[in-house]
Write an enzyme that holds these catalytic residues in place. Structure first.
Site, PDB file in Angstrom:
ATOM      1  N   LYS A  14       0.756  -0.712  -0.289  1.00  0.00           N
ATOM      2  CA  LYS A  14      -0.323  -0.344   0.524  1.00  0.00           C
ATOM      3  C   LYS A  14       1.490   0.727  -0.035  1.00  0.00           C
ATOM      4  O   LYS A  14       0.737   1.662  -0.340  1.00  0.00           O
ATOM      5  CB  LYS A  14      -1.173   0.110   1.080  1.00  0.00           C
ATOM      6  CG  LYS A  14      -1.774  -1.425   1.402  1.00  0.00           C
ATOM      7  CD  LYS A  14      -2.562  -1.239   2.721  1.00  0.00           C
ATOM      8  CE  LYS A  14      -2.002  -1.377   4.087  1.00  0.00           C
ATOM      9  NZ  LYS A  14      -1.330  -2.343   3.864  1.00  0.00           N
ATOM     10  N   ARG A  89      -9.529   0.224   9.056  1.00  0.00           N
ATOM     11  CA  ARG A  89      -8.782  -0.817   9.687  1.00  0.00           C
ATOM     12  C   ARG A  89     -10.157  -1.495  10.073  1.00  0.00           C
ATOM     13  O   ARG A  89     -10.186  -2.866  10.541  1.00  0.00           O
ATOM     14  CB  ARG A  89      -7.952  -0.465  10.317  1.00  0.00           C
ATOM     15  CG  ARG A  89      -6.437  -1.180   9.956  1.00  0.00           C
ATOM     16  CD  ARG A  89      -5.312  -0.625  10.377  1.00  0.00           C
ATOM     17  NE  ARG A  89      -4.405  -1.884  10.545  1.00  0.00           N
ATOM     18  CZ  ARG A  89      -3.169  -1.747   9.902  1.00  0.00           C
ATOM     19  NH1 ARG A  89      -3.459  -0.097   9.328  1.00  0.00           N
ATOM     20  NH2 ARG A  89      -2.037  -2.002   9.681  1.00  0.00           N
ATOM     21  N   ARG A 128      11.835  -5.656   5.392  1.00  0.00           N
ATOM     22  CA  ARG A 128      11.901  -4.765   5.429  1.00  0.00           C
ATOM     23  C   ARG A 128      11.932  -4.082   6.618  1.00  0.00           C
ATOM     24  O   ARG A 128      12.920  -3.200   7.034  1.00  0.00           O
ATOM     25  CB  ARG A 128       9.823  -4.480   5.318  1.00  0.00           C
ATOM     26  CG  ARG A 128       9.596  -2.535   5.386  1.00  0.00           C
ATOM     27  CD  ARG A 128       8.468  -2.268   5.159  1.00  0.00           C
ATOM     28  NE  ARG A 128       7.623  -2.097   6.262  1.00  0.00           N
ATOM     29  CZ  ARG A 128       6.366  -2.486   6.778  1.00  0.00           C
ATOM     30  NH1 ARG A 128       5.702  -1.972   5.487  1.00  0.00           N
ATOM     31  NH2 ARG A 128       5.427  -2.738   7.627  1.00  0.00           N
ATOM     32  N   ARG A 134      11.654  -1.144  12.367  1.00  0.00           N
ATOM     33  CA  ARG A 134      10.209  -0.811  13.351  1.00  0.00           C
ATOM     34  C   ARG A 134       9.785  -1.908  13.886  1.00  0.00           C
ATOM     35  O   ARG A 134       9.951  -3.027  13.316  1.00  0.00           O
ATOM     36  CB  ARG A 134       8.973  -0.545  11.778  1.00  0.00           C
ATOM     37  CG  ARG A 134       8.793   0.043  11.808  1.00  0.00           C
ATOM     38  CD  ARG A 134       7.693   0.347  10.647  1.00  0.00           C
ATOM     39  NE  ARG A 134       6.187  -0.529  10.759  1.00  0.00           N
ATOM     40  CZ  ARG A 134       5.160  -0.292  10.455  1.00  0.00           C
ATOM     41  NH1 ARG A 134       5.377   0.071   9.035  1.00  0.00           N
ATOM     42  NH2 ARG A 134       4.633  -1.036  10.801  1.00  0.00           N
ATOM     43  N   ARG A 146      -0.126  -9.404  13.441  1.00  0.00           N
ATOM     44  CA  ARG A 146      -1.121  -8.714  12.852  1.00  0.00           C
ATOM     45  C   ARG A 146      -1.541  -9.476  11.351  1.00  0.00           C
ATOM     46  O   ARG A 146      -2.470  -8.377  11.041  1.00  0.00           O
ATOM     47  CB  ARG A 146       0.106  -7.539  11.553  1.00  0.00           C
ATOM     48  CG  ARG A 146       0.850  -6.651  13.199  1.00  0.00           C
ATOM     49  CD  ARG A 146       2.203  -6.535  12.462  1.00  0.00           C
ATOM     50  NE  ARG A 146       2.187  -5.225  11.251  1.00  0.00           N
ATOM     51  CZ  ARG A 146       3.279  -5.491  11.087  1.00  0.00           C
ATOM     52  NH1 ARG A 146       4.726  -5.981  10.935  1.00  0.00           N
ATOM     53  NH2 ARG A 146       3.555  -4.509  10.182  1.00  0.00           N
TER      54      ARG A 146
HETATM   55  P1  ADP Z   1       0.919  -2.600   8.234  1.00  0.00           P
HETATM   56  O1  ADP Z   1       0.239  -1.985   7.374  1.00  0.00           O
HETATM   57  O2  ADP Z   1       2.609  -2.533   7.335  1.00  0.00           O
HETATM   58  O3  ADP Z   1       0.864  -2.800   9.481  1.00  0.00           O
HETATM   59  P2  ADP Z   1       0.578   0.349   8.985  1.00  0.00           P
HETATM   60  O4  ADP Z   1       1.750   2.041   8.990  1.00  0.00           O
HETATM   61  O5  ADP Z   1      -0.416   1.045   8.300  1.00  0.00           O
HETATM   62  O6  ADP Z   1       1.766  -0.753   8.910  1.00  0.00           O
HETATM   63  O7  ADP Z   1       0.076   0.184  11.169  1.00  0.00           O
HETATM   64  C1  ADP Z   1       0.950   0.014  11.997  1.00  0.00           C
HETATM   65  C2  ADP Z   1       0.534  -0.383  13.027  1.00  0.00           C
HETATM   66  O8  ADP Z   1      -0.245   1.464  13.295  1.00  0.00           O
HETATM   67  C3  ADP Z   1      -0.494  -1.022  13.410  1.00  0.00           C
HETATM   68  O9  ADP Z   1       0.358  -2.721  13.335  1.00  0.00           O
HETATM   69  C4  ADP Z   1      -1.696  -1.065  14.049  1.00  0.00           C
HETATM   70  O10 ADP Z   1      -0.674  -1.348  15.645  1.00  0.00           O
HETATM   71  C5  ADP Z   1      -1.330   1.292  14.226  1.00  0.00           C
HETATM   72  N1  ADP Z   1      -2.808   1.426  13.054  1.00  0.00           N
HETATM   73  C6  ADP Z   1      -2.079   1.947  12.001  1.00  0.00           C
HETATM   74  N2  ADP Z   1      -3.666   2.334  11.549  1.00  0.00           N
HETATM   75  C7  ADP Z   1      -4.443   2.165  12.461  1.00  0.00           C
HETATM   76  C8  ADP Z   1      -5.995   1.792  12.549  1.00  0.00           C
HETATM   77  N3  ADP Z   1      -6.238   2.013  10.946  1.00  0.00           N
HETATM   78  N4  ADP Z   1      -6.520   1.613  13.260  1.00  0.00           N
HETATM   79  C9  ADP Z   1      -6.008   1.073  14.557  1.00  0.00           C
HETATM   80  N5  ADP Z   1      -4.024   0.599  14.506  1.00  0.00           N
HETATM   81  C10 ADP Z   1      -4.013   0.834  13.263  1.00  0.00           C
END
Ligand code: ADP
Length: 207
Positions: A14, A89, A128, A134, A146
């Site tokens: 994404k 999400r 990554r 991270r 996740r």
């Molecule tokens: P990835 O898609 O690789 O998991 P992101 O950067 O989108 O990485 O998200 C990293 C973390 O941030 C998630 O695992 C969660 O803990 C938190 N997070 C991000 N977006 C949301 C969301 N919309 N709702 C709840 N938690 C979120």
């Protein structure tokens, strides 16, 4: 406004595709993950709370991310549109997004999902993790958590948009530019209708 939701499990691509879309469509990129990481870097109270959950691969509470998106929409009222990445999400987040966009007289044009199997996701995220720094990318059990949360909670969001006839899925494995071209085709099919001419302008023409 043209608002696109880019959807898919962690590691689906994404972020990569968002960068290409920003350049092509001049949309504002709103990644809740990036917004949360910015809070962590700034050391805010919100960031400190979010970090504990994020590092474990758990979701941050709905009200936190909804609040952040509400703020970002308010600050970008002149935008041509938005790319939502990593949001919504949960179904509650999707319903809030509809409400927030309606307050700005706009809506989601389409949701585009990138589909990638778990084995490939784990491989990509561990790779990554070597450079991202991270904690949630560096441990296979956290990555699998996740993906499980995606399958149990987040995948339902696809149904929410399918019910609105806005959901499209693409194979997220393959050539990056090829996937980008397919995304662009879908976005172009969902261009919002041209705004109607203002009433005053129509009167002028008639007179
Ligand atoms: P990835 O898609 O690789 O998991 P992101 O950067 O989108 O990485 O998200 C990293 C973390 O941030 C998630 O695992 C969660 O803990 C938190 N997070 C991000 N977006 C949301 C969301 N919309 N709702 C709840 N938690 C979120």
């Amino acid at each position: 406004m043209q608002n696109i939701v880019l959807f898919g499990p962690p590691g689906a691509g994404k972020g990569t595709q968002s960068q290409k879309l920003i350049a092509q469509y001049h949309l504002v990129h709103l990644s809740t993950g990036d917004l949360l990481r910015a809070q962590i870097t700034e050391g805010t109270t919100l960031g400190l709370k979010a970090k504990k959950l994020m590092d474990e691969g758990l979701l941050v509470p709905d009200e936190v991310v909804i609040g952040m998106i509400g703020d970002a929409l308010g600050k970008n009222q002149q935008a041509a549109g938005f790319i939502f990445d990593g949001f919504p999400r949960t179904v509650a987040q999707a319903a809030s997004l509809d409400q927030l966009l309606a307050e700005h007289n706009t809506q989601v044009a389409c949701m585009i999902a990138l589909e990638v199997d778990e084995q490939e996701l784990v491989k990509r995220l561990l790779e990554r993790g070597k450079t991202s720094g991270r904690p949630d990318d560096q441990d296979e059990s956290k990555i699998r958590r996740r993906v499980t949360i995606y399958n149990t909670e987040t995948a339902q969001v696809a149904g929410y948009y399918a019910a609105q006839h806005k959901f499209h899925a693409l194979n997220g494995i393959g050539d990056i530019d090829g996937i980008f071209a397919q995304i662009c085709t879908l976005i172009d099919q969902h261009k919002p209708a041209q705004a109607e001419a203002p009433v005053a302008a129509i009167r002028e023409v008639k007179a």
